[in-house]
Design a protein around this motif. Sequence first.
Motif, mmCIF file in Angstrom:
data_model
loop_
_atom_site.group_PDB
_atom_site.id
_atom_site.type_symbol
_atom_site.label_atom_id
_atom_site.label_comp_id
_atom_site.label_asym_id
_atom_site.label_seq_id
_atom_site.Cartn_x
_atom_site.Cartn_y
_atom_site.Cartn_z
ATOM 1 N N LEU A 491 41.799 35.500 55.253
ATOM 2 C CA LEU A 491 43.330 34.947 55.243
ATOM 3 C C LEU A 491 43.068 35.558 53.772
ATOM 4 O O LEU A 491 42.827 35.167 52.842
ATOM 5 N N PRO A 492 44.129 36.434 53.163
ATOM 6 C CA PRO A 492 44.295 37.248 51.703
ATOM 7 C C PRO A 492 43.885 35.771 50.650
ATOM 8 O O PRO A 492 43.927 35.961 49.512
ATOM 9 N N THR A 493 44.854 34.453 51.108
ATOM 10 C CA THR A 493 44.420 33.551 49.776
ATOM 11 C C THR A 493 42.975 32.792 49.955
ATOM 12 O O THR A 493 43.496 31.934 49.112
ATOM 13 N N GLU A 494 42.678 33.142 50.795
ATOM 14 C CA GLU A 494 41.080 32.266 51.464
ATOM 15 C C GLU A 494 39.882 33.006 51.195
ATOM 16 O O GLU A 494 39.199 33.539 52.338
ATOM 17 N N PRO A 495 39.743 33.263 49.824
ATOM 18 C CA PRO A 495 38.919 34.498 50.043
ATOM 19 C C PRO A 495 37.873 34.108 50.349
ATOM 20 O O PRO A 495 36.727 32.826 50.415
ATOM 21 N N ILE A 496 36.223 34.819 51.053
ATOM 22 C CA ILE A 496 34.951 33.905 51.878
ATOM 23 C C ILE A 496 33.619 34.661 50.874
ATOM 24 O O ILE A 496 33.741 35.341 50.523
ATOM 25 N N SER A 497 33.023 33.548 50.662
ATOM 26 C CA SER A 497 31.770 34.147 49.751
ATOM 27 C C SER A 497 30.876 34.219 50.483
ATOM 28 O O SER A 497 30.441 33.987 51.686
#
Length: 535
Positions: A491-497
């Motif tokens: 999701l563009p607003t929820e970067p995955i670490s």
Amino acid sequence: MLSSSPVVYSSGPVLLTLLNLVNTYTVTNLSIFLVALVFSFLPYIFRNNLTSDKGTALPPGPPLRYAFLRKYPERVLHKWASTYGPLFSVWMGNQLFVVISDPKIAKDLLVTQGAIFSSRKNYFMKNETILAGRALTGSPYGDKWRQHRRLAMQFLTPKAVASFDHVLDYEASILVRSLYNESKQGSLPLDAAAYCGRYALNNMLMISFGTRTDSSSSPLVERAIEHAMEFMELTGPWSNAIDFIPALQWIPTRMRSRGRKLHKDHLDVYGDMYLAAKARMDSGEIVPECLARTLIETGEKEKLDWEDMCMLTAVFTLGGVHSTSGLLQWFLALIPSYPDIQAKAHEELDRVVGRDQWPHVEDEVRLPYIRAIIKEVQRIHSPSWMGTPHCSTEDFEYNGMFIPKDTVIVLNLFTMHHNEERYPDPYTFNPDRYLGDDLSCAESAKLGDPMKRDHWAFGGGRRICPGLVVAERELFLAISRILWTFNVHALPTEPISLEEYEGMSGRTPMPFRVRFEPQHEGVHEAVAGIEELSC
Ligand code: HEM
């Protein structure tokens, strides 16, 4: 008078002298005491440079002792490996650890010298408190371990796993169906952790107890995942001062209570399931072939007590749920960042399997790129960077270095999996590096040249993960079907670490959500035919 006057007149200086004397005496004593204190603590602060009878030194290592290593211990090990070399030693409190960071040394010690390096340390927290000296994974190398491993292997050999193919196939369909339905055909983003957990749990429940959960929100899914997480938190090889400082084991700390509670929780959960299987058998119901059934039928002959049986079944869930589910989560965390890799996987699936049906176990040999993706996920995000440490049962000398009896032996998987020579450009997720490797993980582990082994995520030697055949099949079915069904997007607003993780040693990524976009028109039909079975 005369005799008293000097006293009167000189009482000030005499008192002062006396006080000075007392002070000097006290200061001297205090200094002696402090020096003695410092000296008596030195052995607890600095490493003990033990030597063998012949004067051979330990592998080199850091000068201080440690009580525990904090979060991300693999980063410290990686740094130490670059300072002290591929075989180094470190003291954790009163326990000596030897850390292997090189495949050749791993093979020399764990495989070739397997008779010496296949035991487990009797850790206070893991072995004594939580597993009560029972479960296969923590048992010392000996007859009891052999017996438990033989019983477990009845369900884990390639032939036995093939007899569970229908179970694994069904659970993979349910996983994909749940992701499809719960995401409302891709319109809602999902955190897939509970779905991955339930998939791995149901497979282990079917093999262990002939039962399954029928919803991701089943309390058993939550409990099993919670227990597995707690187990990891409490038993990481570096995490507990209580394991390395014996005095702490006598004090009623929170850590000790957590360990005791987890032991009781295991007996409650697995004991109840075991009793349920027994009740079904006693009432004449046919319980499918499973570990609990075998234990019920043979327990008396095998002289297993109640705790043996509970812990032996628990270990399937402990060993097989969080690890497999963790790898699936890492796959989902990684894949959205690599659209080109997803596109290549889709192309292979379209070409080999087509869009009318999703991949099955038989397709695995014809899908080298999917297999390569799975091996690369295991390499770059091994679900435990330190595996399960072994322990030596005799003094041993290796390449001029002394490894005493009772040393804990750790595989430093992070460094081994980022070895430039074996894996050029090691920090890049690149499945292509495994193209041409047609071996399964089990076959690869038997290769004569350890530099050719695919990866070390399943450990090595006589204690190598007995669940690797089933785990590999579960991963293939789940990942190939997810790729066949969806385009997975971040999701563009929820970067995955991809740097941080939960727990002590890399097992699961931080919570994240992705979007499961159905890939083609064949998806709906494939999913529509799947019905959820009750347990
Ligand atoms: C991707 C999934 C898995 C990974 C990465 C994994 C990894 C490991 C590792 C690193 C060890 C320690 C090996 C050693 O001491 O050198 C181990 C041991 C073990 N694993 Fe797994 N495992 C996985 C799945 C499973 C499954 C599905 C099961 C059960 C069916 C299982 C059951 C066990 C048991 C019982 C042990 C202890 C063996 C012993 O001490 O003799 N594991 N696993």
